[in-house]
Write an enzyme that holds these catalytic residues in place. Structure first.
Site, PDB file in Angstrom:
ATOM      1  N   SER A 156       0.857  -1.175   0.000  1.00 44.90           N
ATOM      2  CA  SER A 156       0.000   0.000   0.000  1.00 44.90           C
ATOM      3  C   SER A 156       0.895   1.228   0.000  1.00 44.90           C
ATOM      4  O   SER A 156       2.057   1.151   0.397  1.00 44.90           O
ATOM      5  CB  SER A 156      -0.877   0.008   1.256  1.00 44.90           C
ATOM      6  OG  SER A 156      -1.523   1.253   1.418  1.00 44.90           O
ATOM      7  N   TYR A 177      -2.610  -0.391  10.417  1.00 49.04           N
ATOM      8  CA  TYR A 177      -2.516  -0.725   8.994  1.00 49.04           C
ATOM      9  C   TYR A 177      -1.142  -0.427   8.391  1.00 49.04           C
ATOM     10  O   TYR A 177      -0.561  -1.295   7.724  1.00 49.04           O
ATOM     11  CB  TYR A 177      -3.629   0.001   8.229  1.00 49.04           C
ATOM     12  CG  TYR A 177      -3.717  -0.364   6.769  1.00 49.04           C
ATOM     13  CD1 TYR A 177      -4.289  -1.570   6.385  1.00 49.04           C
ATOM     14  CD2 TYR A 177      -3.242   0.492   5.787  1.00 49.04           C
ATOM     15  CE1 TYR A 177      -4.395  -1.903   5.040  1.00 49.04           C
ATOM     16  CE2 TYR A 177      -3.339   0.170   4.448  1.00 49.04           C
ATOM     17  CZ  TYR A 177      -3.908  -1.037   4.077  1.00 49.04           C
ATOM     18  OH  TYR A 177      -4.004  -1.378   2.759  1.00 49.04           O
ATOM     19  N   LYS A 223       1.608  -2.986   6.459  1.00 47.06           N
ATOM     20  CA  LYS A 223       2.046  -2.768   5.079  1.00 47.06           C
ATOM     21  C   LYS A 223       3.550  -2.509   4.987  1.00 47.06           C
ATOM     22  O   LYS A 223       4.174  -2.867   3.993  1.00 47.06           O
ATOM     23  CB  LYS A 223       1.233  -1.634   4.443  1.00 47.06           C
ATOM     24  CG  LYS A 223      -0.229  -2.018   4.231  1.00 47.06           C
ATOM     25  CD  LYS A 223      -0.359  -3.314   3.417  1.00 47.06           C
ATOM     26  CE  LYS A 223      -1.791  -3.693   3.129  1.00 47.06           C
ATOM     27  NZ  LYS A 223      -1.904  -4.843   2.222  1.00 47.06           N
ATOM     28  N   ILE A 264      -7.986   3.193  -4.456  1.00 46.75           N
ATOM     29  CA  ILE A 264      -8.541   2.393  -5.537  1.00 46.75           C
ATOM     30  C   ILE A 264     -10.028   2.235  -5.245  1.00 46.75           C
ATOM     31  O   ILE A 264     -10.433   2.017  -4.106  1.00 46.75           O
ATOM     32  CB  ILE A 264      -7.846   1.008  -5.607  1.00 46.75           C
ATOM     33  CG1 ILE A 264      -6.324   1.160  -5.773  1.00 46.75           C
ATOM     34  CG2 ILE A 264      -8.438   0.161  -6.736  1.00 46.75           C
ATOM     35  CD1 ILE A 264      -5.866   1.854  -7.053  1.00 46.75           C
TER      36      ILE A 264
END
Length: 182
Positions: free
Chosen positions: A65, A78, A82, A111
């Protein structure tokens, strides 16, 4: 005859979003494509991957990411996960390079997936949240899962034989821009 016709692909996380787009893209060109998601169990994945690596033909593409490179307040844990994906790309990429096993990653930005829609919908004004995301994009649009999938197919193909232990960012240029605190 596709450009990947003699290859076998194993895609995990293929139930929706980017994973589903990758599975569809690989299924078009690959001789065999096995797609797996946590909601659907297929235990053959573990048996296929070591066999591919033992033959020295392996290409592994991890999904990282843009959070792999930036720490954004309020997103913990998060970005930590990543950042780990980058380590899980670079270390085996170097360790197994002499065996002709390439390991690369893709770092998608925003996205248009259900997760992005869920995030916008949690805001007091979902339309304004989406508009704010668009305003931060140099291309003034949100990426599509298929655009990440095209990158995965490229990295897995014989068209990328000397790309290894690398990460390609797919975010329309957003991560290059400086953003003042919102």
């Amino acid at each position: 005859m596709g450009r990947l016709e003699n290859k076998v692909a194993v895609i995990t996380g293929a139930g929706r979003g980017i994973g589903a787009a990758i599975a569809r893209a690989f299924a078009r060109d690959w001789r065999a494509c096995f797609a797996v998601d946590r909601d659907g169990v297929w235990h053959g994945c573990r048996a296929v991957l070591p066999d591919m690596a033992a033959q020295g033909r392996g290409s592994i593409v991890n999904i990282a990411s843009t959070h792999s490179f930036q720490i954004i307040p309020g997103c913990f844990p998060y970005p930590v996960a990543k950042h780990g994906v980058i380590g899980l790309t670079r270390a085996p990429g170097i360790e197994y390079a002499a065996r002709n096993v390439r390991v690369n990653a893709i770092a998608p930005g925003y996205i248009e997936t259900q997760l992005a829609h869920d995030e916008w919908n949690r805001a007091a004004d979902p339309a304004a949240a989406r508009a704010a995301t668009l305003a931060l994009s140099p291309m003034k649009r949100i990426g599509r899962p298929e655009e990440v999938a095209m990158t995965a197919v490229f990295l897995s193909s014989d068209e990328a034989p000397f790309i290894n232990a690398s990460c390609i960012t797919v975010d329309g240029g957003r991560s290059v821009l400086y953003h003042a605190a919102l």
